[in-house]
Design an enzyme around this catalytic site. Sequence first.
Site, PDB file in Angstrom:
ATOM      1  N   ARG A  13       0.820  -1.218   0.000  1.00  0.00           N
ATOM      2  CA  ARG A  13       0.000   0.000   0.000  1.00  0.00           C
ATOM      3  C   ARG A  13       0.850   1.263   0.000  1.00  0.00           C
ATOM      4  O   ARG A  13       0.449   2.318  -0.469  1.00  0.00           O
ATOM      5  CB  ARG A  13      -0.887  -0.035   1.254  1.00  0.00           C
ATOM      6  CG  ARG A  13      -1.967   1.014   1.282  1.00  0.00           C
ATOM      7  CD  ARG A  13      -2.762   0.922   2.572  1.00  0.00           C
ATOM      8  NE  ARG A  13      -1.966   1.299   3.725  1.00  0.00           N
ATOM      9  CZ  ARG A  13      -1.963   0.668   4.889  1.00  0.00           C
ATOM     10  NH1 ARG A  13      -2.710  -0.393   5.078  1.00  0.00           N
ATOM     11  NH2 ARG A  13      -1.217   1.090   5.877  1.00  0.00           N
ATOM     12  N   TYR A  16     -17.169  20.171 -12.318  1.00  0.00           N
ATOM     13  CA  TYR A  16     -17.674  18.801 -12.549  1.00  0.00           C
ATOM     14  C   TYR A  16     -18.693  18.485 -11.455  1.00  0.00           C
ATOM     15  O   TYR A  16     -18.387  18.624 -10.265  1.00  0.00           O
ATOM     16  CB  TYR A  16     -16.464  17.861 -12.481  1.00  0.00           C
ATOM     17  CG  TYR A  16     -16.726  16.394 -12.585  1.00  0.00           C
ATOM     18  CD1 TYR A  16     -17.367  15.840 -13.685  1.00  0.00           C
ATOM     19  CD2 TYR A  16     -16.275  15.537 -11.580  1.00  0.00           C
ATOM     20  CE1 TYR A  16     -17.577  14.475 -13.779  1.00  0.00           C
ATOM     21  CE2 TYR A  16     -16.479  14.168 -11.670  1.00  0.00           C
ATOM     22  CZ  TYR A  16     -17.131  13.647 -12.769  1.00  0.00           C
ATOM     23  OH  TYR A  16     -17.331  12.287 -12.854  1.00  0.00           O
TER      24      TYR A  16
END
Length: 399
Positions: A62, A117
């Site tokens: 990760r 957006y």
Amino acid sequence: MNKTSDGKASSVLKPDTLLTVGGRDPFAQHGYVNTPVYHASTLLYPSAEDFLAHRGRYQYGRRGTPTSEALENAVRTLDGPACEAVALLPSGLAAISAALLAVLRSGDHVLMVDSVYWPTRKFCDGVLTRYGISTTYYDPVAGAAIAQLFQPNTRVVFVEAPGSLSFEMQDVPAIAAVAHAKGALLLMDNTWAGPLFFRALEKGVDLSIISGTKYFGGHSDVMLGTVSANAATAQALKDFVGTFGLCVGPDDMFLGLRGLRTMGVRLARHYEAGLKVARWLRERPEVVRVLHPALETDPGHAIWKRDFTGACGLFSIVLKPMPQAAAHAFLNALTLFGIGASWGGYESLAVPFDVTTARTATRWAPGGPAIRFHIGLEDVSDLIADLERGFAALALARS
Ligand SMILES: Cc1ncc(COP(=O)(O)O)c(C=O)c1O
């Protein structure tokens, strides 16, 4: 890391060259041209002492692998020497929300462009409100007049240029100057131009966000987002992404990296073909306006010409007043243009839109139905023949 994979060392190279060398270190990978896809979670240490001291270049899947590092470095080279860090996120929207949360805290205020957006607006009105962060929407053409809207707690100004669907240009350097004078940060959704046509961090933006789903991937087969930070925001971005455990699947990172290698030639073609189709549409009697800042007649053209070095394949048109059904007949008759969300792939798209209820600081009343186009990599004459088919169907629907 060789000198081509380091953002600072390769700052003298031109963007098309950066696309080919950024983030690559073949001799660290047995000489293979491309960085392999590391599918990884656990990383083993040679001893208990090494484990406890976190000794080694990588710690855990990760937290970074050679694959993620390659993509981060490639993006970093494109953003130029002002870029201090790049974070990879699983989508463009995730990149937007991570960038906002990385620098905001409860009690802050955000100035958000009205033509943003729509999911970004939803995030502000929903999640940010819930966390005690307020948002004021502003007119995209406000420029330096945005100064009047600042509150003592304004921490972030957010720009998106040109605006989603309606393509208003914003004076980013002027807004950056005001934001910084007031002690605020400037965040930008730079997906339309991307780092090849607008190096946002060099124009005063503190966090530049790209939906890699679009032209980084370029083939409509991957979801990806990136946030590029300057020195003022790099640590906050790294802390946020690390603490939240945000990471991207290795195959998606590979597709983003692979797409980047050809992004220069693809974008040059999208730019040229998009303008050709936009110019052709401008001459059609059914069309009242073409919303494309690279057109000389566009109200945002002077700013686009001053600040941007190109345009992607995305723009909109407004049709003459006519029933919505006629616009739908036009769209339904198209065979090369797909009807679907997103953009940035090799294929052309066309979607109807109406942002009347998605604007609160400005009014959207274009007069007729509106359509957004993405011009792909097909032959322009085939696309124009397809549009002619659409206009024939539109005429039939109106008769
Ligand atoms: C301008 C802009 N920003 C961000 C996004 C979100 O990107 P993603 O679909 O990768 O979440 C989109 C998606 O269409 C977009 O058009």
